[in-house]
Design a protein around this motif. Structure first.
Motif, PDB file in Angstrom:
ATOM      1  N   PRO A 116     -20.648  -3.420 -24.627  1.00  0.00           N
ATOM      2  CA  PRO A 116     -19.530  -4.357 -24.503  1.00  0.00           C
ATOM      3  C   PRO A 116     -19.766  -5.579 -25.390  1.00  0.00           C
ATOM      4  N   GLN A 117     -18.701  -6.074 -25.988  1.00  0.00           N
ATOM      5  CA  GLN A 117     -18.821  -7.220 -26.880  1.00  0.00           C
ATOM      6  C   GLN A 117     -18.127  -8.463 -26.343  1.00  0.00           C
ATOM      7  N   HIS A 118     -16.957  -8.297 -25.749  1.00  0.00           N
ATOM      8  CA  HIS A 118     -16.204  -9.459 -25.271  1.00  0.00           C
ATOM      9  C   HIS A 118     -16.783  -9.923 -23.933  1.00  0.00           C
ATOM     10  N   ILE A 119     -16.815 -11.210 -23.753  1.00  0.00           N
ATOM     11  CA  ILE A 119     -17.408 -11.764 -22.539  1.00  0.00           C
ATOM     12  C   ILE A 119     -16.664 -11.316 -21.281  1.00  0.00           C
ATOM     13  N   TYR A 120     -15.347 -11.144 -21.364  1.00  0.00           N
ATOM     14  CA  TYR A 120     -14.606 -10.708 -20.186  1.00  0.00           C
ATOM     15  C   TYR A 120     -14.977  -9.278 -19.799  1.00  0.00           C
ATOM     16  N   THR A 121     -15.174  -8.406 -20.782  1.00  0.00           N
ATOM     17  CA  THR A 121     -15.621  -7.041 -20.501  1.00  0.00           C
ATOM     18  C   THR A 121     -16.999  -7.081 -19.851  1.00  0.00           C
ATOM     19  N   LYS A 122     -17.884  -7.888 -20.398  1.00  0.00           N
ATOM     20  CA  LYS A 122     -19.226  -8.015 -19.808  1.00  0.00           C
ATOM     21  C   LYS A 122     -19.134  -8.518 -18.372  1.00  0.00           C
ATOM     22  N   ARG A 123     -18.225  -9.446 -18.141  1.00  0.00           N
ATOM     23  CA  ARG A 123     -18.040 -10.008 -16.805  1.00  0.00           C
ATOM     24  C   ARG A 123     -17.570  -8.926 -15.823  1.00  0.00           C
ATOM     25  N   LEU A 124     -16.607  -8.120 -16.240  1.00  0.00           N
ATOM     26  CA  LEU A 124     -16.128  -7.038 -15.374  1.00  0.00           C
ATOM     27  C   LEU A 124     -17.241  -6.040 -15.068  1.00  0.00           C
ATOM     28  N   LEU A 125     -17.987  -5.660 -16.091  1.00  0.00           N
ATOM     29  CA  LEU A 125     -19.056  -4.681 -15.894  1.00  0.00           C
ATOM     30  C   LEU A 125     -20.172  -5.235 -15.007  1.00  0.00           C
ATOM     31  N   ALA A 126     -20.482  -6.510 -15.180  1.00  0.00           N
ATOM     32  CA  ALA A 126     -21.528  -7.123 -14.359  1.00  0.00           C
ATOM     33  C   ALA A 126     -21.115  -7.201 -12.890  1.00  0.00           C
ATOM     34  N   ALA A 127     -19.823  -7.196 -12.625  1.00  0.00           N
ATOM     35  CA  ALA A 127     -19.331  -7.297 -11.250  1.00  0.00           C
ATOM     36  C   ALA A 127     -19.311  -5.964 -10.514  1.00  0.00           C
ATOM     37  N   ILE A 128     -19.573  -4.859 -11.206  1.00  0.00           N
ATOM     38  CA  ILE A 128     -19.595  -3.557 -10.538  1.00  0.00           C
ATOM     39  C   ILE A 128     -20.765  -3.545  -9.551  1.00  0.00           C
ATOM     40  N   PRO A 129     -20.502  -3.240  -8.289  1.00  0.00           N
ATOM     41  CA  PRO A 129     -21.585  -3.198  -7.306  1.00  0.00           C
ATOM     42  C   PRO A 129     -22.640  -2.164  -7.698  1.00  0.00           C
ATOM     43  N   GLN A 130     -23.882  -2.533  -7.533  1.00  0.00           N
ATOM     44  CA  GLN A 130     -24.996  -1.651  -7.859  1.00  0.00           C
ATOM     45  C   GLN A 130     -25.671  -1.194  -6.571  1.00  0.00           C
ATOM     46  N   VAL A 131     -26.005   0.063  -6.507  1.00  0.00           N
ATOM     47  CA  VAL A 131     -26.661   0.598  -5.318  1.00  0.00           C
ATOM     48  C   VAL A 131     -28.180   0.649  -5.480  1.00  0.00           C
ATOM     49  N   ASP A 132     -28.662   0.323  -6.650  1.00  0.00           N
ATOM     50  CA  ASP A 132     -30.096   0.348  -6.920  1.00  0.00           C
ATOM     51  C   ASP A 132     -30.736  -0.920  -6.347  1.00  0.00           C
ATOM     52  N   VAL A 133     -31.237  -0.827  -5.117  1.00  0.00           N
ATOM     53  CA  VAL A 133     -31.782  -2.008  -4.450  1.00  0.00           C
ATOM     54  C   VAL A 133     -33.064  -2.516  -5.103  1.00  0.00           C
ATOM     55  N   GLU A 134     -33.782  -1.651  -5.809  1.00  0.00           N
ATOM     56  CA  GLU A 134     -35.017  -2.080  -6.448  1.00  0.00           C
ATOM     57  C   GLU A 134     -34.762  -3.055  -7.595  1.00  0.00           C
ATOM     58  N   HIS A 135     -33.551  -3.013  -8.177  1.00  0.00           N
ATOM     59  CA  HIS A 135     -33.229  -3.893  -9.300  1.00  0.00           C
ATOM     60  C   HIS A 135     -32.118  -4.886  -8.960  1.00  0.00           C
ATOM     61  N   ARG A 136     -31.953  -5.133  -7.664  1.00  0.00           N
ATOM     62  CA  ARG A 136     -30.894  -6.040  -7.211  1.00  0.00           C
ATOM     63  C   ARG A 136     -31.044  -7.439  -7.813  1.00  0.00           C
ATOM     64  N   ASP A 137     -32.259  -7.973  -7.841  1.00  0.00           N
ATOM     65  CA  ASP A 137     -32.472  -9.322  -8.360  1.00  0.00           C
ATOM     66  C   ASP A 137     -32.158  -9.407  -9.854  1.00  0.00           C
ATOM     67  N   GLU A 138     -32.549  -8.372 -10.613  1.00  0.00           N
ATOM     68  CA  GLU A 138     -32.246  -8.369 -12.049  1.00  0.00           C
ATOM     69  C   GLU A 138     -30.739  -8.304 -12.288  1.00  0.00           C
ATOM     70  N   HIS A 139     -30.058  -7.487 -11.499  1.00  0.00           N
ATOM     71  CA  HIS A 139     -28.604  -7.378 -11.646  1.00  0.00           C
ATOM     72  C   HIS A 139     -27.924  -8.709 -11.298  1.00  0.00           C
ATOM     73  N   ARG A 140     -28.368  -9.342 -10.232  1.00  0.00           N
ATOM     74  CA  ARG A 140     -27.806 -10.644  -9.835  1.00  0.00           C
ATOM     75  C   ARG A 140     -28.047 -11.676 -10.939  1.00  0.00           C
ATOM     76  N   ALA A 141     -29.233 -11.693 -11.526  1.00  0.00           N
ATOM     77  CA  ALA A 141     -29.537 -12.644 -12.601  1.00  0.00           C
ATOM     78  C   ALA A 141     -28.652 -12.389 -13.822  1.00  0.00           C
ATOM     79  N   TYR A 142     -28.457 -11.115 -14.160  1.00  0.00           N
ATOM     80  CA  TYR A 142     -27.591 -10.779 -15.299  1.00  0.00           C
ATOM     81  C   TYR A 142     -26.157 -11.219 -15.026  1.00  0.00           C
TER      82      TYR A 142
END
Length: 185
Positions: A116-142
């Motif tokens: 993804p290049q546009h910030i809005y696309t990145k924002r939408l993708l970052a908001a997708i809920p993740q089920v990988d609990v081992e990387h929850r903190d990294e996803h939240r930081a991103y």
């Protein structure tokens, strides 16, 4: 839950297990498919605007799989409109992301989800809920990093009036709303 028998044969003809669908969902889906066939015969394009958003998750999966099956069997194309990027990933080969009434990014599934290049696309993708609990903190930081970039650098992505820039082709399959070289701030 209504009796399933009036719809059982029709539903089975679509390749679904009747016991997995409640009667109301089945009635609505079968009626919609029958009406589509009655009105159009064999359409080349189906515009599907949030086609499964009101369905239970298990029913969503069955309907989406059926849509993919008829797409393959009948050579149908879909214009699939959805806010659910998980559904979009499953259903679409090419995507267009809109913000503020204009396209901000168009590309293949790989372009959009992996580059993804546009910030809005990145924002939408970052908001997708993740089920990988081992990387929850990294996803939240991103997600927080993307939100900070969106908030602090809007002038990089939108003109002085807050409007989306025109699309610029950045690869054979990928377009992004970017300023002209002379417009950058």
């Amino acid at each position: 839950v209504m009796p399933l028998e009036p719809y059982a044969d029709k539903w089975r003809s679509f390749g679904f297990d009747v016991l997995q669908i409640n009667g109301n969902d089945m009635e609505q889906i079968v009626a919609a498919l029958d009406e589509l066939h009655r009105r159009t015969g064999k359409p080349k394009l189906i515009i599907a605007d949030e086609p499964v958003s009101a369905l239970d998750l298990s029913v969503q999966a069955q309907v989406l799989n059926y849509m993919k099956k008829i797409q393959k069997d009948l050579g149908i194309s879909y214009m699939f409109i959805s806010h659910d990027l998980g559904v979009v990933y499953h259903m679409c080969d090419n995507l267009a992301i809109m913000h503020r009434g204009k396209f901000v990014e168009i590309g293949s599934r790989d372009d959009i989800y992996n580059h993804p290049q546009h910030i809005y696309t990145k924002r939408l993708l970052a908001a997708i809920p993740q089920v990988d609990v081992e990387h929850r903190d990294e996803h939240r930081a991103y997600r927080k990093q993307v939100e900070k970039e969106f908030t602090e650098n809007q002038d990089k992505w939108y003109d002085k009036d807050g409007k989306v820039y025109d699309l610029r082709q950045i690869s054979e399959t990928h377009w992004v709303a970017l300023p002209d070289a002379g417009e950058e701030k």
